[in-house]
Design a protein around this motif. Structure first.
Motif: not given
Length: 497
Positions: A186-204
């Motif tokens: 539906i829409a992008d979540k802000r927590g997918l883009h800062s902090g620890r997210a870089a090690d967990h999201v992969g390609v978004l």
């Protein structure tokens, strides 16, 4: 991420629930219909990224995220894939229970995960355990399941949000899925883009699930991703006086490199003139290595006063220290009321003597400095970077850059932008000094504090990505200077190569 009209807009979980409700009403569909759309999008994403996929393992939780997983299983089996489903519980809730029954009615088997369980041998694993509402540490059985997913060595697709990652803050309370691909709905979540997210999201990737534009029009995003920008072209009738005069103040004994990097980056970012006020023992080295910098010995305040008068923008803090010399320079600089960038020990001194600013000011703390400015721990800042940077901007009446993975830029009015660029190679000495010079140069060229911070953070991070094309480890701050000049002029990475 695929281009989408709202792909730069970032929302909180509360806003996501509003968007989902508006989408259901506007499209005239049920929650189960939306779940089916999510499963369909997930199957398409799997096919795109792993075209040789034959065996699929799906790990399902008890809620709607698990329901997405069960329906994905139904669609994948119908498409000819071999599907194995592992579930955390014997029952599912709400629409997820309907999805689970559909899977079982189609002949699908559910393996209940327990202390003796092992994951099936598959080509790809899907994380459908918990979605945006999950904000606590995982129970031991779920943590062991995630550890088993990682130990399998198989690629992982996370549905909506990697389990264990807070969708609002990007913080992890314990074990969290490290996905190769996250398909968010539906829409992008802000927590997918800062902090620890870089090690967990992969390609978004973002799948809007057919939500029309009118759904997004009614809810203002909480934050936005920065867009790639360059400085506007200059008039041909121009001279150095048109582009401002930056004064970099700092460089206590043994720290000439900090002011050199800040000064040189200000030049490369387009400042017309750059002066450096520093210790006398640095003059020879700085003049010999970068003659374009106007370097001045400032061992007392009398020598600083005329430099402050002639500058249009001040950059205070690189290599400044916290001794008596630093205190005197800090107090004199803040007393002249000129546009200011405050970094490093300039921020540490501000934490000791807090004040608000009535001139264009940019503060550029890392999490430790941010904690000192707020009177909290570094861990407190990292638990919710978004709240921390907004509170800093409010408290100090300044634009604030909270540095780190997914750097944040906040204004006193509440506006917040997130940097989508940068890499771990930039976690090295001098990178912050470089950013200070870039932002100061943009202020000197007429940008507002907000614009200078947003554009400066973007240029700095993109230059870091270009400079890291030959490897992140061993990246030096000075490696960013050439790509920084290119990007500021709107030139591409090919020119850097």
């Amino acid at each position: 991420m695929p281009t989408h009209p709202h792909s730069r807009a970032l929302y909180t979980t509360e806003q996501l629930r509003e968007l989902e409700g508006a989408a259901l009403t506007t499209m005239g569909i049920t929650g189960y219909d939306l779940m089916h759309r999510a499963a369909t999008a997930a199957l398409h994403s799997l096919r795109r990224h792993w075209p040789q996929l034959r065996q699929l393992g799906i790990c399902c939780g008890p809620g709607n995220n698990g329901g997405d997983g069960f329906l994905l299983g139904v669609l994948a089996r119908a498409a000819g894939l071999q599907v194995e489903i592992v579930a955390l519980s014997t029952t599912s809730h709400g629409d997820a229970a309907v999805a689970r029954r559909e899977w079982e009615a189609a002949g699908g088997r559910v393996q209940l995960w327990d202390a003796q369980s092992k994951l099936p041998v598959v080509d790809v694993l899907v994380d459908a355990l918990y979605g945006i509402g999950f904000n606590r540490a995982l129970e031991p059985s779920a943590a062991r399941l995630i550890d088993s997913m990682h130990a399998s060595g198989k690629p992982v697709l996370a549905l909506d949000v990697p389990t264990g990652l807070n969708a609002d803050t990007g913080h992890c309370l314990g074990v969290a899925v490290r996905a190769d691909l996250t398909l968010t709905f539906i829409a992008d979540k802000r927590g997918l883009h800062s902090g620890r997210a870089a090690d967990h999201v992969g390609v978004l990737e973002l799948a809007s699930l057919g939500a029309p534009d009118s759904v997004y029009a009614g809810i203002q995003p909480d934050a936005r991703l920065l867009a790639a920008e360059a400085m506007p072209s200059r008039e041909r009738y121009a001279n150095k006086g048109y582009n401002g005069h930056v004064l970099v103040i700092g460089g206590d004994h043994g720290m000439a490199g900090a002011v050199r990097l800040a000064g040189e980056s200000a030049l490369r970012a387009g400042a017309g003139l750059v002066s450096v006020a520093t210790r006398a023992d640095h003059l020879l080295a700085l003049n010999a290595t970068r003659p374009e910098l106007m370097v001045h010995a400032v061992d007392d305040l009398q020598a600083l006063v005329p430099l402050l008068e002639h500058a249009s923008v001040l950059a205070l803090g690189p290599g400044l220290g916290q001794g008596a010399w630093a205190h005197a320079l800090w107090q004199a600089t803040l007393g002249v009321n000129k546009p200011l960038v405050l970094d490093a020990d300039g921020l540490n001194l501000l934490a000791q003597r807090p004040c608000t600013f009535n001139v264009p000011t940019v503060l550029t703390p890392h999490p430790g400095e941010a904690g000192r400015l707020l009177g909290v721990s570094t861990a407190d800042v990292e638990r919710d970077r978004f709240s921390a940077v907004r509170e800093l901007a409010r408290c100090y009446s300044a634009t604030v850059v909270l540095k780190g993975s997914g750097s944040l830029v906040a204004d006193p009015d509440g506006r917040l932008d997130v940097c989508p660029w940068g890499n771990p190679g930039m976690a090295s000495g001098g990178m912050g000094d470089l950013l200070t010079g870039v932002i100061a140069a943009l202020l000197a060229q007429g940008c507002t504090a907000s614009r200078a911070a947003r554009l400066g953070v973007g240029l700095h991070a993109r230059a870091g990505d270009l400079a890291a094309q030959h490897g992140e480890r061993g990246l030096l701050a000075s490696d960013l200077l050439a790509p920084l000049r290119l990007l500021g002029n709107g030139l591409s990475g090919q020119a850097h190569d």
